[in-house]
Structures are given as structure tokens and as C-alpha cells.
Enzyme design. Structure first.
Site, PDB file in Angstrom:
ATOM      1  N   ASP A  71     -17.054   7.231  -1.673  1.00 39.25           N
ATOM      2  CA  ASP A  71     -15.821   7.042  -0.897  1.00 39.25           C
ATOM      3  C   ASP A  71     -15.478   8.379  -0.256  1.00 39.25           C
ATOM      4  O   ASP A  71     -16.081   9.422  -0.581  1.00 39.25           O
ATOM      5  CB  ASP A  71     -14.702   6.559  -1.853  1.00 39.25           C
ATOM      6  CG  ASP A  71     -13.395   6.250  -1.136  1.00 39.25           C
ATOM      7  OD1 ASP A  71     -13.392   6.090   0.097  1.00 39.25           O
ATOM      8  OD2 ASP A  71     -12.350   6.182  -1.818  1.00 39.25           O
TER       9      ASP A  71
ATOM     10  N   GLN B 220     -10.024  -4.087  -4.044  1.00 35.11           N
ATOM     11  CA  GLN B 220     -11.353  -3.610  -3.660  1.00 35.11           C
ATOM     12  C   GLN B 220     -12.343  -3.857  -4.792  1.00 35.11           C
ATOM     13  O   GLN B 220     -13.459  -4.354  -4.572  1.00 35.11           O
ATOM     14  CB  GLN B 220     -11.273  -2.106  -3.345  1.00 35.11           C
ATOM     15  CG  GLN B 220     -12.579  -1.508  -2.883  1.00 35.11           C
ATOM     16  CD  GLN B 220     -12.973  -1.983  -1.494  1.00 35.11           C
ATOM     17  OE1 GLN B 220     -12.186  -1.864  -0.560  1.00 35.11           O
ATOM     18  NE2 GLN B 220     -14.181  -2.510  -1.335  1.00 35.11           N
TER      19      GLN B 220
ATOM     20  N   CYS C 199     -16.265   1.594   0.006  1.00 34.49           N
ATOM     21  CA  CYS C 199     -15.107   0.733   0.297  1.00 34.49           C
ATOM     22  C   CYS C 199     -14.742   0.785   1.774  1.00 34.49           C
ATOM     23  O   CYS C 199     -14.094  -0.132   2.274  1.00 34.49           O
ATOM     24  CB  CYS C 199     -13.924   1.142  -0.566  1.00 34.49           C
ATOM     25  SG  CYS C 199     -13.447   2.867  -0.336  1.00 34.49           S
TER      26      CYS C 199
ATOM     27  N   ARG D 211       0.885  -1.181   0.000  1.00 32.03           N
ATOM     28  CA  ARG D 211       0.000   0.000   0.000  1.00 32.03           C
ATOM     29  C   ARG D 211       0.910   1.215   0.000  1.00 32.03           C
ATOM     30  O   ARG D 211       1.661   1.433   0.962  1.00 32.03           O
ATOM     31  CB  ARG D 211      -0.910  -0.039   1.228  1.00 32.03           C
ATOM     32  CG  ARG D 211      -1.683   1.235   1.444  1.00 32.03           C
ATOM     33  CD  ARG D 211      -2.786   1.094   2.459  1.00 32.03           C
ATOM     34  NE  ARG D 211      -3.955   0.464   1.872  1.00 32.03           N
ATOM     35  CZ  ARG D 211      -5.189   0.526   2.371  1.00 32.03           C
ATOM     36  NH1 ARG D 211      -5.416   1.199   3.491  1.00 32.03           N
ATOM     37  NH2 ARG D 211      -6.191  -0.076   1.770  1.00 32.03           N
TER      38      ARG D 211
ATOM     39  N   ARG E  94     -13.334  -8.927   0.606  1.00 36.69           N
ATOM     40  CA  ARG E  94     -11.920  -8.597   0.381  1.00 36.69           C
ATOM     41  C   ARG E  94     -11.062  -9.841   0.614  1.00 36.69           C
ATOM     42  O   ARG E  94     -10.186 -10.167  -0.178  1.00 36.69           O
ATOM     43  CB  ARG E  94     -11.481  -7.472   1.339  1.00 36.69           C
ATOM     44  CG  ARG E  94     -12.109  -6.112   1.067  1.00 36.69           C
ATOM     45  CD  ARG E  94     -11.645  -5.524  -0.254  1.00 36.69           C
ATOM     46  NE  ARG E  94     -10.192  -5.463  -0.314  1.00 36.69           N
ATOM     47  CZ  ARG E  94      -9.454  -4.482   0.218  1.00 36.69           C
ATOM     48  NH1 ARG E  94     -10.035  -3.455   0.810  1.00 36.69           N
ATOM     49  NH2 ARG E  94      -8.137  -4.485   0.116  1.00 36.69           N
TER      50      ARG E  94
ATOM     51  N   HIS F  98      -7.135   0.678  -6.699  1.00 42.27           N
ATOM     52  CA  HIS F  98      -7.400  -0.228  -5.574  1.00 42.27           C
ATOM     53  C   HIS F  98      -8.018  -1.503  -6.179  1.00 42.27           C
ATOM     54  O   HIS F  98      -9.205  -1.783  -5.998  1.00 42.27           O
ATOM     55  CB  HIS F  98      -8.348   0.451  -4.584  1.00 42.27           C
ATOM     56  CG  HIS F  98      -8.304  -0.124  -3.198  1.00 42.27           C
ATOM     57  ND1 HIS F  98      -7.498  -1.191  -2.843  1.00 42.27           N
ATOM     58  CD2 HIS F  98      -8.994   0.206  -2.066  1.00 42.27           C
ATOM     59  CE1 HIS F  98      -7.677  -1.474  -1.561  1.00 42.27           C
ATOM     60  NE2 HIS F  98      -8.572  -0.642  -1.064  1.00 42.27           N
TER      61      HIS F  98
HETATM   62  N1   CP Z   1     -11.297  -0.412   1.929  1.00 42.65           N
HETATM   63  C1   CP Z   1     -10.064  -0.446   2.431  1.00 42.65           C
HETATM   64  O1   CP Z   1      -9.069  -0.631   1.686  1.00 42.65           O
HETATM   65  O2   CP Z   1     -10.008  -0.293   3.772  1.00 42.65           O
HETATM   66  P1   CP Z   1      -8.703  -0.066   4.654  1.00 42.65           P
HETATM   67  O3   CP Z   1      -8.144   1.278   4.280  1.00 42.65           O
HETATM   68  O4   CP Z   1      -9.147  -0.148   6.073  1.00 42.65           O
HETATM   69  O5   CP Z   1      -7.717  -1.154   4.310  1.00 42.65           O
HETATM   70  N1  NVA Z   2      -9.797   6.697  -1.510  1.00 42.93           N
HETATM   71  C1  NVA Z   2      -9.434   6.185  -0.222  1.00 42.93           C
HETATM   72  C2  NVA Z   2      -9.626   4.721  -0.175  1.00 42.93           C
HETATM   73  C3  NVA Z   2      -9.364   4.083   1.163  1.00 42.93           C
HETATM   74  C4  NVA Z   2      -9.578   2.619   1.141  1.00 42.93           C
HETATM   75  C5  NVA Z   2      -7.993   6.558   0.085  1.00 42.93           C
HETATM   76  O1  NVA Z   2      -7.156   6.473  -0.819  1.00 42.93           O
HETATM   77  O2  NVA Z   2      -7.720   6.949   1.211  1.00 42.93           O
END
Ligand code: CP
Ligand code: NVA
Length: 335
Positions: free
Chosen positions: A235, A144, A274, A114, A302, A141
Site C-alpha cells: 500500500d 477492504q 488496495c 471515512r 469492494r 479498513h
Molecule cells: N482502496 C480504497 O479504499 O480506495 P479509495 O481510497 O479510492 O476509496
Molecule cells: N493506507 C491508505 C489506504 C487508502 C485506501 C490511506 O490511509 O491513505
């Protein structure tokens, strides 16, 4: 229970990295989803399929769902997991990303990362012989979107004819869902303020994919264009790492998902997010806690979708399994 045909497209996934959903074809997505449905139905049938395998997780940002679903999911299949917390030190700060990858590949079989910059994932992929999976970058993502696709199917929504409505910021999650629709077919209405529409370069790439599948993706700022949508998805307005910009928030206020927005979509429409949600901003409690909300199904899937993906990338898909009724039909659609 019926015996599945061999997952032939999954064989092609062995050793590959998944940085964007567009790294997968429609048939590969369909087979990953079928495998995910099989896993969800019977984890015992997949016991120890990842025994002796190791996963390293590199996270530059916080996480609940992604971290827990990857860690527990990999362990449920018999593998071991190491988590490296990069929230205070970006990957590549202590030593070059390439050196990092060339070390990790000596000990582990797959890397889940990430990151803030998608380029970090590309650098890891270029310097590693093991699969890299994007667990959220600035532009994508994919895990997701895979899990969400499974949720749609489970709620009786056919991917090829689905009408997905996006509301809010045209961000990373939005782009991966656009890729999903562009690959699988169907329709997506992306409602954002013009100033926060999805990245135009990536949108053009996605529209080219859509032209091949016949999918229709419309970018608009008109909420009424979501009438009849199968699902309304939103989101956070401010993604992790972005500055909390008051102008952005005020341009998005009119796109909060309220009961009125859900009424425009229709009573059959599902609400999706998400997570994490910012209640009172992009969505109000009455919607996120209401009967149309399927957010926890998304969170649950997930783990299953990621496990199916990892089994395929690691060449660990069992040759033949008993799977739930309906799974074979999902596969058969594309044969
Ligand atoms: N939806 C998602 O990726 O959640 P987190 O940021 O908690 O991993
Ligand atoms: N768009 C959000 C998604 C989190 C799962 C971010 O990037 O923070």
C-alpha cells in the site's frame, strides 16, 4: 445451482456497526463472503432488497473505489444514497459528533464514514441507533479486507491456510488484513522497517485473536521471509493525511515490490494492492501490471462484499436464494 441453507450467522449482524474487521466472527465473515459471491453472480436475484432504505456517506478524505462502490452498490439494490463531503470540514466541527449522529438516524438506515480519527466512528456508534460502517480510518479498513478475502477465495487460496505477505508501511490496511488472518487462521508475514511496524497496542490485540484461531502472524524486516507466500500485498507509504516525510520514504525504499520480491514469493504468488498505487514507489509497473497482479479483482469485490455486509446489517438478507455452486461448500466448512 443449489439452494443455500439459511444464513444463520448473518441474522446476528442485524443492527450492528462494523468499525474493525474484528467486530465480526469467523463464521460471520464466511457467511458475508458467501452472500457476496451470490450477489456477484446474480444481482437480479437481489433486486429491491434495499428499497426504501437510505445510506448517508460521510467522507473526510478523498476516495474513488470506496465512494463509487458504496454508492452504486446500494443503488443497485434499490436504496438511495446521500454523500456528505467533509474534506474541508471534519465531522464534529460544525456541531458535536453525537448531535450529528442523532440527526442522521432520523432520516437514514446506515452510515458509511471515512474519517481521520477512529474515535469519530466510535462517537458516532455511541450516539446512533443505526449501523455505522468504517470506510477507512487511521487504524482500519475492514471493507477492504472483506473484499480481499473474497478475492483470495476466488483465486483458489484457502483462508485458513493462506500465507499473506505484507510489504511496506504497517498501516490501517495492514492492520485489517492482520485481523482477517487472526480471525480466519492461516499465516501473515508483515515486512516493515522497525520504525514503521504496525501499532504495537493493536498488534498485541490481534496476536491474542490469532492465539485463539491458531493463526501465525510474524513481524519482521526480512524480505526473504515471504518465500512461498500466496500473495504479496502493499500500500502507499504515506497514507492520506500523513506528512510526506523523506525519512519514512527512505526507510521504505528497500521494501518496494519489484519482480525480485515476487520471485522470492514464487511464481504462484498473487500481487495485491488496495489502491490508489504510487507507481515507482511501493510497487513498480512490471509487478502491478504483470500477470500475478489481481488488483482490479480487489477493486471490483469492494462493491459485492460491502453490499453483502449492508444487507446483513440492515436485516435485509433474503430468506432463501439460489446461489452459485461452491457457495454452500464455503458455508459448510464452518458447520
Ligand atoms: N482502496 C480504497 O479504499 O480506495 P479509495 O481510497 O479510492 O476509496
Ligand atoms: N493506507 C491508505 C489506504 C487508502 C485506501 C490511506 O490511509 O491513505
Amino acid at each position: 445451482m443449489a439452494r443455500t441453507p439459511k444464513f444463520s450467522a448473518l441474522d446476528n449482524l442485524r443492527g450492528r456497526s462494523i468499525l474493525r474487521l474484528a467486530d465480526l466472527t469467523d463464521i460471520e465473515i464466511r457467511e458475508v463472503l458467501a452472500l457476496s459471491i451470490a450477489l456477484k453472480a446474480d444481482y437480479a436475484a437481489f433486486r429491491d432488497t434495499l428499497a426504501q432504505r437510505a445510506l448517508v456517506m460521510l467522507f473526510e478524505k478523498p476516495s474513488l473505489r470506496t465512494r463509487v462502490s458504496f454508492e452504486i452498490g446500494f443503488q443497485k439494490l434499490g436504496g438511495c444514497v446521500t454523500f456528505l463531503d467533509h474534506r474541508n470540514e471534519p465531522i464534529g466541527a460544525r456541531e458535536p459528533v453525537g448531535d450529528y449522529g442523532r440527526n442522521l438516524e432520523r432520516w437514514c438506515d446506515v452510515i458509511v464514514a471515512r474519517v481521520f480519527k477512529h474515535e469519530t466512528l466510535i462517537a458516532l456508534r455511541e450516539n446512533c441507533s443505526i449501523p455505522i460502517i468504517n470506510a477507512l480510518s487511521d487504524i482500519a479498513h475492514p471493507c477492504q479486507a472483506l473484499a480481499d478475502a473474497q478475492v483470495l477465495v476466488e483465486h483458489g487460496i484457502t483462508l485458513e491456510s493462506c500465507h499473506l505477505a505484507w510489504f511496506g508501511d504497517g498501516n490501517n490496511v495492514c492492520l485489517s488484513l492482520m485481523e482477517l488472518v487472526a480471525i480466519m487462521g492461516g499465516r501473515m508475514t508483515v515486512v516493515t522497517p522497525p520504525s514503521h511496524a504496525p501499532c504495537s497496542k493493536l498488534t498485541n490485540e490481534i496476536l491474542a485473536l490469532a492465539a485463539r484461531s491458531g493463526a501465525i502472524i510474524t513481524l519482521t524486516n526480512d524480505p526473504s521471509s515471504i518465500a512461498g507466500a500466496d500473495a504479496v500485498y502493499t500500500d502507499a507509504w504515506i497514507s492520506m493525511g500523513q506528512a510526506n516525510c523523506p525519512e519514512k520514504i527512505s526507510s521504505l525504499r528497500a521494501l518496494a515490490v519489484t519482480p525480485e520480491i515476487m520471485r522470492i514469493a514464487g511464481p504462484h504468488a498473487k500481487f495485491m494492492h488496495c489502491l490508489p498505487a504510487h507507481r515507482g514507489e511501493e510497487v513498480v509497473d512490471a509487478v502491478i501490471d504483470g500477470p500475478q497482479s489481481i488488483i482490479y479483482d480487489q477493486a471490483e469485490n469492494r462493491m459485492h462484499a460491502q453490499n453483502a455486509l449492508m444487507l446483513a446489517l440492515l436485516g435485509a438478507v433474503p430468506a432463501a436464494r439460489f446461489v452459485p455452486a461452491g457457495t454452500v461448500e464455503i458455508l459448510a466448512k464452518h458447520r
